[in-house]
Design a protein around this motif. Sequence first.
Motif, PDB file in Angstrom:
ATOM      1  N   GLY A 241       0.793  -1.226   0.000  1.00  0.00           N
ATOM      2  CA  GLY A 241       0.000   0.000   0.000  1.00  0.00           C
ATOM      3  C   GLY A 241       0.825   1.275   0.000  1.00  0.00           C
ATOM      4  N   TYR A 242       1.987   1.245  -0.628  1.00  0.00           N
ATOM      5  CA  TYR A 242       2.831   2.440  -0.704  1.00  0.00           C
ATOM      6  C   TYR A 242       2.110   3.537  -1.478  1.00  0.00           C
ATOM      7  CZ  TYR A 242       6.796   5.409  -2.043  1.00  0.00           C
ATOM      8  OH  TYR A 242       7.647   6.478  -2.251  1.00  0.00           O
ATOM      9  N   THR A 243       2.045   4.734  -0.893  1.00  0.00           N
ATOM     10  CA  THR A 243       1.313   5.836  -1.518  1.00  0.00           C
ATOM     11  C   THR A 243       2.215   7.008  -1.902  1.00  0.00           C
ATOM     12  OG1 THR A 243       0.807   6.791   0.653  1.00  0.00           O
ATOM     13  CG2 THR A 243      -0.816   5.265  -0.280  1.00  0.00           C
ATOM     14  N   GLY A 244       3.515   6.820  -1.793  1.00  0.00           N
ATOM     15  CA  GLY A 244       4.437   7.896  -2.133  1.00  0.00           C
ATOM     16  C   GLY A 244       4.792   7.905  -3.605  1.00  0.00           C
ATOM     17  N   VAL A 245       5.941   8.500  -3.894  1.00  0.00           N
ATOM     18  CA  VAL A 245       6.410   8.644  -5.267  1.00  0.00           C
ATOM     19  C   VAL A 245       7.536   7.645  -5.526  1.00  0.00           C
ATOM     20  CG1 VAL A 245       7.324  10.235  -6.997  1.00  0.00           C
ATOM     21  CG2 VAL A 245       5.806  11.087  -5.200  1.00  0.00           C
ATOM     22  N   CYS A 246       7.489   7.016  -6.688  1.00  0.00           N
ATOM     23  CA  CYS A 246       8.589   6.200  -7.192  1.00  0.00           C
ATOM     24  C   CYS A 246       9.353   7.071  -8.181  1.00  0.00           C
ATOM     25  CB  CYS A 246       8.074   4.935  -7.874  1.00  0.00           C
ATOM     26  SG  CYS A 246       7.189   3.801  -6.805  1.00  0.00           S
ATOM     27  N   SER A 247      10.441   7.663  -7.738  1.00  0.00           N
ATOM     28  CA  SER A 247      11.155   8.633  -8.556  1.00  0.00           C
ATOM     29  C   SER A 247      12.368   8.004  -9.219  1.00  0.00           C
ATOM     30  CB  SER A 247      11.598   9.830  -7.703  1.00  0.00           C
ATOM     31  OG  SER A 247      10.540  10.736  -7.521  1.00  0.00           O
ATOM     32  N   LEU A 248      12.382   8.042 -10.545  1.00  0.00           N
ATOM     33  CA  LEU A 248      13.557   7.602 -11.281  1.00  0.00           C
ATOM     34  C   LEU A 248      14.747   8.486 -10.919  1.00  0.00           C
ATOM     35  CD1 LEU A 248      14.855   5.886 -13.627  1.00  0.00           C
ATOM     36  CD2 LEU A 248      14.285   7.836 -15.099  1.00  0.00           C
ATOM     37  N   GLU A 249      15.845   7.858 -10.531  1.00  0.00           N
ATOM     38  CA  GLU A 249      17.107   8.577 -10.366  1.00  0.00           C
ATOM     39  C   GLU A 249      18.084   7.964 -11.351  1.00  0.00           C
ATOM     40  OE1 GLU A 249      19.566  10.480  -6.739  1.00  0.00           O
ATOM     41  OE2 GLU A 249      19.462   8.294  -6.693  1.00  0.00           O
ATOM     42  N   HIS A 250      18.189   8.597 -12.495  1.00  0.00           N
ATOM     43  CA  HIS A 250      19.001   8.067 -13.584  1.00  0.00           C
ATOM     44  C   HIS A 250      20.424   8.587 -13.440  1.00  0.00           C
ATOM     45  CE1 HIS A 250      19.632   6.294 -17.542  1.00  0.00           C
ATOM     46  NE2 HIS A 250      20.260   7.396 -17.909  1.00  0.00           N
ATOM     47  N   GLU A 251      21.391   7.674 -13.407  1.00  0.00           N
ATOM     48  CA  GLU A 251      22.782   8.054 -13.146  1.00  0.00           C
ATOM     49  C   GLU A 251      23.736   7.478 -14.185  1.00  0.00           C
ATOM     50  OE1 GLU A 251      23.002   8.562  -8.371  1.00  0.00           O
ATOM     51  OE2 GLU A 251      22.714   6.506  -9.065  1.00  0.00           O
ATOM     52  N   ARG A 252      23.274   7.400 -15.428  1.00  0.00           N
ATOM     53  CA  ARG A 252      24.132   6.907 -16.506  1.00  0.00           C
ATOM     54  C   ARG A 252      24.145   7.917 -17.645  1.00  0.00           C
ATOM     55  NH1 ARG A 252      23.649   1.471 -20.310  1.00  0.00           N
ATOM     56  NH2 ARG A 252      25.884   1.260 -20.674  1.00  0.00           N
ATOM     57  N   ASN A 253      25.322   8.080 -18.276  1.00  0.00           N
ATOM     58  CA  ASN A 253      25.462   9.014 -19.401  1.00  0.00           C
ATOM     59  C   ASN A 253      24.868  10.376 -19.040  1.00  0.00           C
ATOM     60  OD1 ASN A 253      26.557   6.899 -20.920  1.00  0.00           O
ATOM     61  ND2 ASN A 253      24.556   6.299 -21.710  1.00  0.00           N
ATOM     62  N   MET A 254      25.308  10.927 -17.926  1.00  0.00           N
ATOM     63  CA  MET A 254      24.630  12.101 -17.386  1.00  0.00           C
ATOM     64  C   MET A 254      24.884  13.380 -18.169  1.00  0.00           C
ATOM     65  SD  MET A 254      24.604  11.315 -13.312  1.00  0.00           S
ATOM     66  CE  MET A 254      23.223  12.418 -12.991  1.00  0.00           C
ATOM     67  N   ASP A 255      25.825  13.357 -19.118  1.00  0.00           N
ATOM     68  CA  ASP A 255      25.982  14.491 -20.028  1.00  0.00           C
ATOM     69  C   ASP A 255      24.865  14.514 -21.068  1.00  0.00           C
ATOM     70  OD1 ASP A 255      28.297  15.561 -18.867  1.00  0.00           O
ATOM     71  OD2 ASP A 255      29.578  14.186 -19.996  1.00  0.00           O
ATOM     72  N   ASN A 256      24.282  13.357 -21.337  1.00  0.00           N
ATOM     73  CA  ASN A 256      23.182  13.253 -22.302  1.00  0.00           C
ATOM     74  C   ASN A 256      22.285  12.086 -21.880  1.00  0.00           C
ATOM     75  OD1 ASN A 256      21.513  13.512 -24.510  1.00  0.00           O
ATOM     76  ND2 ASN A 256      22.936  12.575 -25.951  1.00  0.00           N
ATOM     77  N   PRO A 257      21.513  12.266 -20.817  1.00  0.00           N
ATOM     78  CA  PRO A 257      20.794  11.139 -20.224  1.00  0.00           C
ATOM     79  C   PRO A 257      19.399  10.888 -20.804  1.00  0.00           C
ATOM     80  CG  PRO A 257      20.469  13.074 -18.863  1.00  0.00           C
ATOM     81  CD  PRO A 257      21.354  13.496 -20.016  1.00  0.00           C
ATOM     82  N   PHE A 258      18.977  11.682 -21.775  1.00  0.00           N
ATOM     83  CA  PHE A 258      17.554  11.775 -22.081  1.00  0.00           C
ATOM     84  C   PHE A 258      16.977  10.494 -22.685  1.00  0.00           C
ATOM     85  CE2 PHE A 258      19.467  15.984 -22.145  1.00  0.00           C
ATOM     86  CZ  PHE A 258      18.780  16.521 -21.062  1.00  0.00           C
TER      87      PHE A 258
END
Length: 277
Positions: A241-258
Amino acid sequence: MKLTALTFLLAIATIVCKAQETRPGPQLPPETGEQFKVGIAGYTFVKFDLDKTLETLKALDVHYLCIKDFHLPMNSTDAEIAAFHAKLKAHDVTGYAVGPIYMRSEEEIDKAFDYAKRVGVKLIVGVPNPELLPYVEKKVKEYDFKYAIHLHGPDIKIYPDADDVWNHTKDLDPRIGMCLDIGHDTRNGKDPVADLEKYHSRVFDMHIKDVTAPVKAGYSLEVGRGIIDFPAMVRMIRRVGYTGVCSLEHERNMDNPFMGIAESIGYFRGVIETTKE
């Protein structure tokens, strides 16, 4: 069981078809109807300004952002904070928390709580020195905020995994808990699905990422390409019953992560869709 590439593509096709058939006008994100939300952690955009960040969230139909101080400095004036929120609102984005913020003194804790209050959020993602936890508890009671300790795997000495955060907080005010970073938890040899089940009452935020191995040398990569069992994770998120946010934290190719961000959000949403019962 992990999604195969074919299953994933079929899931995305199903999402698109359903949206076209049943959702006139602006399309709703596929996770609509879930108790939890899908967001993005601000650190993902450490090399980009707020405009580029919000442009990306809009393109992905993501509406929740954990605010980092490089986008909204802690010494921002009330006018600057108001302008920041106006810009988020124009992109249909809510800043739901601030952090992670490192706190190494009582003064830094005071500044963080004051900052969160002025920003207008009631969740701080923090990394306090362990000896300062009694002071954090005092501030939590004073402000009636939730405080989520971000765990960091084997990279730093404090708070390596969910067990460690639990052991530090279990006897404190129940508003002090954790930001369960499932990638770092895995890199410290833990099972984040089992940890969510055990500690869900103290999980106030989640960082979503994938990793290559359950060791310090394991590195972050696009969600779905690593070893984390995301169908099991999503099912557990629902079960507890988790009601919070699942936030992506992307940490690869951070100069062009899109492209990696889009792939990760798409895969995670595909899992959400294909695990519905």
